[in-house]
Write a protein that holds these residues in place. Structure first.
Motif, PDB file in Angstrom:
ATOM      1  N   PRO A  28      15.677   2.013  14.040  1.00 15.17           N
ATOM      2  CA  PRO A  28      14.777   2.627  12.957  1.00 15.17           C
ATOM      3  C   PRO A  28      15.287   4.039  12.455  1.00 15.17           C
ATOM      4  O   PRO A  28      15.730   4.800  13.478  1.00 15.17           O
ATOM      5  CB  PRO A  28      13.263   2.944  13.535  1.00 15.17           C
ATOM      6  CG  PRO A  28      13.623   2.887  15.091  1.00 15.17           C
ATOM      7  CD  PRO A  28      14.709   2.183  15.253  1.00 15.17           C
ATOM      8  N   LYS A 413       8.234  -6.303  13.082  1.00 16.15           N
ATOM      9  CA  LYS A 413       9.583  -5.642  13.163  1.00 16.15           C
ATOM     10  C   LYS A 413      10.750  -6.731  12.707  1.00 16.15           C
ATOM     11  O   LYS A 413      11.657  -6.702  11.868  1.00 16.15           O
ATOM     12  CB  LYS A 413       9.826  -5.121  14.455  1.00 16.15           C
ATOM     13  CG  LYS A 413       8.878  -3.629  14.390  1.00 16.15           C
ATOM     14  CD  LYS A 413       9.357  -2.773  15.881  1.00 16.15           C
ATOM     15  CE  LYS A 413       8.187  -1.602  15.757  1.00 16.15           C
ATOM     16  NZ  LYS A 413       8.239  -1.102  16.969  1.00 16.15           N
ATOM     17  N   VAL A 454       9.765   5.310   8.064  1.00 20.91           N
ATOM     18  CA  VAL A 454      10.614   4.696   9.085  1.00 20.91           C
ATOM     19  C   VAL A 454      10.972   3.153   8.359  1.00 20.91           C
ATOM     20  O   VAL A 454      10.119   2.656   7.863  1.00 20.91           O
ATOM     21  CB  VAL A 454       9.564   4.318   9.980  1.00 20.91           C
ATOM     22  CG1 VAL A 454      10.626   3.583  11.059  1.00 20.91           C
ATOM     23  CG2 VAL A 454       9.167   5.661  10.792  1.00 20.91           C
ATOM     24  N   TYR A 456      13.622  -0.055   9.187  1.00 21.04           N
ATOM     25  CA  TYR A 456      14.402  -0.858  10.117  1.00 21.04           C
ATOM     26  C   TYR A 456      15.279  -1.595   9.155  1.00 21.04           C
ATOM     27  O   TYR A 456      15.183  -2.516   8.598  1.00 21.04           O
ATOM     28  CB  TYR A 456      13.181  -1.823  10.827  1.00 21.04           C
ATOM     29  CG  TYR A 456      12.330  -1.162  11.619  1.00 21.04           C
ATOM     30  CD1 TYR A 456      12.708  -0.877  12.868  1.00 21.04           C
ATOM     31  CD2 TYR A 456      10.925  -0.981  11.030  1.00 21.04           C
ATOM     32  CE1 TYR A 456      11.370  -0.095  13.574  1.00 21.04           C
ATOM     33  CE2 TYR A 456       9.981  -0.513  11.700  1.00 21.04           C
ATOM     34  CZ  TYR A 456      10.238   0.129  13.150  1.00 21.04           C
ATOM     35  OH  TYR A 456       9.249   0.610  13.611  1.00 21.04           O
ATOM     36  N   GLU A 599       6.224   2.818  10.523  1.00 23.15           N
ATOM     37  CA  GLU A 599       6.633   2.638  11.784  1.00 23.15           C
ATOM     38  C   GLU A 599       5.941   1.165  12.276  1.00 23.15           C
ATOM     39  O   GLU A 599       6.727   0.482  12.884  1.00 23.15           O
ATOM     40  CB  GLU A 599       5.995   3.654  12.813  1.00 23.15           C
ATOM     41  CG  GLU A 599       6.845   3.741  14.103  1.00 23.15           C
ATOM     42  CD  GLU A 599       6.720   5.235  14.795  1.00 23.15           C
ATOM     43  OE1 GLU A 599       5.414   5.622  14.715  1.00 23.15           O
ATOM     44  OE2 GLU A 599       7.591   5.673  15.149  1.00 23.15           O
TER      45      GLU A 599
END
Ligand code: GLA
Length: 670
Positions: A28, A413, A454, A456, A599
């Protein structure tokens, strides 16, 4: 190649999906700095109290034809008797081109279709600013785009002033006195109370923009003090934030004298009959807004004429609006751009990047009929997952298994890493427009903090490495917009690499809303709303603070929202934000919100980009730098009731010249 592990679910189905073997297949980070995109429309900042005031003026005026044809013949009382004691006065200094002249029309083009006029019972009028033009709300926020954030508090409107009790738990609102609905019936606290008691609080009714009691705080009550005073009681002290919820679209009362007799509490009607009591063919529904619908031709047009009882004036005492008519051609959203740049329409929010290049080319010609100016990156899209595992929308076994997957952090994620945002953006338009958007707040809002975001990064999962053959996810998408469809198709293709079979449920906007509100979806793609572009508007939609405030996580009919731990944190932050006065603390709370929400991949951001306001050059008083979307859409931010066309530029577009609205339910104008 990345290693993958399977997560399976014992939901009675052999359902498994591959997710990155380690907690993260990509580390991240924070989103890359987007290409600079200078907003062309520079906002001219003003003080909040320089926009409007309430006061009596020595004299009042109206279009000559209204005096001649209606007042002199006894069909209407004189203008001074139609106005409130102290009308709302727009200050000349805040009007780009000053006080105006009467005449002409604004020709809108929209892609939506009217369900009916019962806004308070949840019916859409087709969007594109129709309902905005009909609605007047306790407060108003759209013009705040031109006010510095620290000076920002909603503007008075139907509530002309308010005071807080010393302990901050009571808010007394003083309503405008002597204002009338467009049929001449007085507006008063009974209209406000009908909206609150019988539409917001009645669990069988859901107003169009989703107002619920929690929109105004858990445990909040409202009561009538006298005809022009209402009193709010809040559990928290000084929740000034709720003044934003009293603006469009959550506190705009309808005409109780027309609606109440149809409501099940006061009639033999069912709730369905109440909702449908004012179909699109029903004309002249009384409004507090500047124009009244007088004609509807299916798939063709809606025409609205000036409200002779409108309660706003300019400093010279001219009753507003200046424009005699609004037209709504019923077409497509893409056609709105085309017509606005070509000059056969007058207005568009250029928001679908597929149309950017052609529109820019056309507008660059110095003889082009319309102006086009881009603002900040405030249009964004998210993929939202249904997080209810306790029955919202009654999922079957497969659906339930998907809900469990959606609630799995590793799964979310994996999904966000499988989104190639650069490719998605480029598929809409090449160039510096689109930016990598991981989710959370729009980068164009004052609460955005890149370092608290955040991200990814994209992982190129190799096709075929993932399992998940049994996973089929149904994704809801609004087919009225090219952009929504393009993004949805992009997501379908990108998810294949993850082994996820995403099937599209593409429907029109009205059906989309119905399906979404009833929770019958696994995933959905949704253009961002105000909670992500202004943060202070529709704040309750940021998290499931109430049973029906979030877009993608609501409570089943009976029961509560089954919050995940990080959602509890989000709810706490939003609740704190609402009652915090300190600007630094508020900014800090929203940085925490952004961090936790990105996140944990609360939403999967897809792309974000700037939009442009396209407006015909003949109009005056268009505020400089009006963003197409911030506190509200530009149809509200440009303050249409103050817009005019200079005498030498007026066109003969009015379809009902010298006509005024007729009686409620009558066909056509008076
Ligand atoms: C639709 C359009 C927007 C705006 C709003 C107004 O959503 O796409 O550009 O016109 O309606 O409600």
């Amino acid at each position: 190649m990345r290693t993958l592990r399977k997560i399976g679910f014992a939901a009675g189905l052999a359902l498994s999906v591959a997710v990155p073997a380690h907690a993260f297949a990509s580390e991240p980070t924070i989103p890359p700095e987007p290409a600079t995109f200078p907003a062309e429309g520079k906002i001219h900042y003003v003080a909040r109290d320089s926009i409007l005031e309430f006061k009596a003026l020595p004299e009042y005026h109206e279009p000559d034809w209204v005096t001649e044809k209606y007042v002199k013949t006894g069909k209407l009382p004189p203008v001074k008797d139609r106005l409130p004691k102290e009308p709302l006065v727009f200050k000349t200094a805040n009007m780009t081109d000053g006080t105006g002249v009467y005449g002409d029309t604004m020709r809108h083009v929209i892609g939506g279709r009217p369900e009916g006029w019962n806004y308070g019972a949840g019916q859409t009028q087709g969007w594109g600013g129709i309902d905005i033009g009909l609605s007047e709300c306790l407060t108003r926020t759209a013009p705040l785009f031109q006010v510095e954030a620290k000076d920002t508090e909603p503007l008075p409107n139907l509530a002309k002033s308010w005071d807080w009790s010393s302990d901050g738990h009571k808010l007394t609102m003083h309503l405008i006195e002597g204002a009338k609905w467009s049929d001449g019936v007085p507006f008063n606290a009974d209209d406000v109370m009908f909206y609150w008691d019988d539409e917001v609080v009645d669990p069988n009714v859901s107003p169009l923009n989703g107002a619920t009691p929690e929109t105004f705080g858990v445990g909040t009550t409202l009561k009538k003090v006298d005809d022009y005073t209402v009193e709010w009681t809040f559990k928290e002290a000084f929740p000034r934030q709720y003044l934003y919820a009293m603006a469009y679209g959550t506190f705009c009362p309808g005409p109780a004298h027309i609606l109440k007799p149809q409501h099940p509490k006061y009639s033999k009607n069912t709730y369905d009959q109440f909702k449908n009591a004012f179909p699109p063919e029903y004309m002249n529904l009384p409004v507090m807004g500047a124009w009244v619908p007088v004609e509807y031709r299916p798939d063709d047009i809606i025409v609205m004429r000036r409200n002779p009882y409108y309660w706003k004036v300019d400093e010279k005492g001219n009753q507003l609006p200046y424009l005699n008519e609004l037209q709504y051609k019923l077409s497509t959203w893409a056609d709105r751009d085309v017509q606005a740049v070509a000059g056969s329409g007058d207005f568009s929010n250029l928001e679908q990047p597929e149309n950017f290049v052609a529109s820019l080319k056309r507008a660059a010609d110095k003889n082009a009929p319309a102006r086009l100016a881009f603002g900040p990156r405030l249009i964004g899209y998210n993929l939202r997952m249904n997080f209810s595992a306790n029955g919202w929308g009654n999922p079957d076994e497969r659906g339930q298994a998907i809900r469990e997957l959606n609630r799995n952090e590793d799964f979310r994620k994996a999904v966000t890493m499988a989104v190639d945002r650069k490719a998605l953006g480029d598929s809409l338009v090449k160039g510096p427009f689109t930016a990598i958007y991981p989710g959370g707040f729009s980068s164009g809002t004052s609460f955005y903090d890149r370092k608290s975001t955040v991200y990814y990064p994209f992982v190129n999962f190799l096709a075929g490495t993932a399992g998940g053959k049994n996973v089929e996810i149904v994704m809801l998408v609004n087919n009225d917009y090219t952009t929504d469809k393009s993004l949805a198709e992009g997501v379908v293709a990108q998810m294949e690499k993850l082994g996820l079979r995403v099937v599209l449920n593409g429907v029109n906007g009205t059906q989309r809303d119905a399906i979404q509100y009833s929770g019958r979806f696994d995933w959905l793609i949704r253009r961002n709303d105000q909670e992500l572009t202004s943060v202070v508007q529709n704040t309750e939609q940021l998290a499931p603070v109430g049973p029906k405030t979030s877009w993608n996580h609501r409570a089943p009919e009976s029961g509560e929202v089954d919050l995940m731990p990080f959602e509890k944190d989000l709810v706490d932050i939003v609740n704190k934000f609402v009652t915090t006065q300190d600007n630094d603390q508020r900014a800090d709370l929203m940085r925490q919100f952004q961090k936790i929400s990105t996140e944990n991949v609360y939403n999967v951001g897809l792309t974000e980009y700037p939009g442009a306001l396209i407006i015909n050059k003949r109009f005056s008083n268009i505020p400089q730098g009006t963003p197409i979307f911030m506190f509200n859409w530009a149809e509200d931010s440009i303050v249409r009731e103050r817009i005019f066309v200079a005498a030498d530029k007026q066109a003969k577009y009015e379809l009902y010249p010298e006509e005024l609205p007729g009686k409620p339910g009558d066909k056509g104008p008076m």
